[in-house]
Design a protein around this motif. Sequence first.
Motif: not given
Length: 140
Positions: A105-116
């Motif tokens: 930690v810390p871990v930050l996930h940056v995710e595209n909601k349209k393409d998981s």
Amino acid sequence: MRPFWGHLLYYPSAEAYRNSRNYFSTVSSMLGHLVRRIHIARACNTQHNVRLQLFSKEHCGLCDNAKVAVANLLKRPEYQGLEVDTIDITLPENKTWWDKYCLDVPVLHVENKKDSGRMKKIFHRVQEEQLIKTIKDIEN
């Protein structure tokens, strides 16, 4: 329901025209206001398909720095409205995340909601510039 661009339109009253000494400066300021609002709305609209998940725990200096970086990012007009979830991995319901990230930690996930399938992770030192670059990479 009002269309999303309805708040961008600015209609001054007729009295404002009559009371104005310089009609062109009034029109110019109205157009400048409209262009700024459209620019901000366009920037905000492009960022809404990104979701951030910050995995952190208490008494973690790097986690506090990451929270500040995310908070500073959200203060920018083009990034307001991003979906951000902060997950405390020490809570019992987050045991799976504890098992995965207890020492990272810390871990930050940056995710595209349209393409998981499109997701990037930032570990340990989260910086605002790095976060902006990662968001732009996920967007494109």
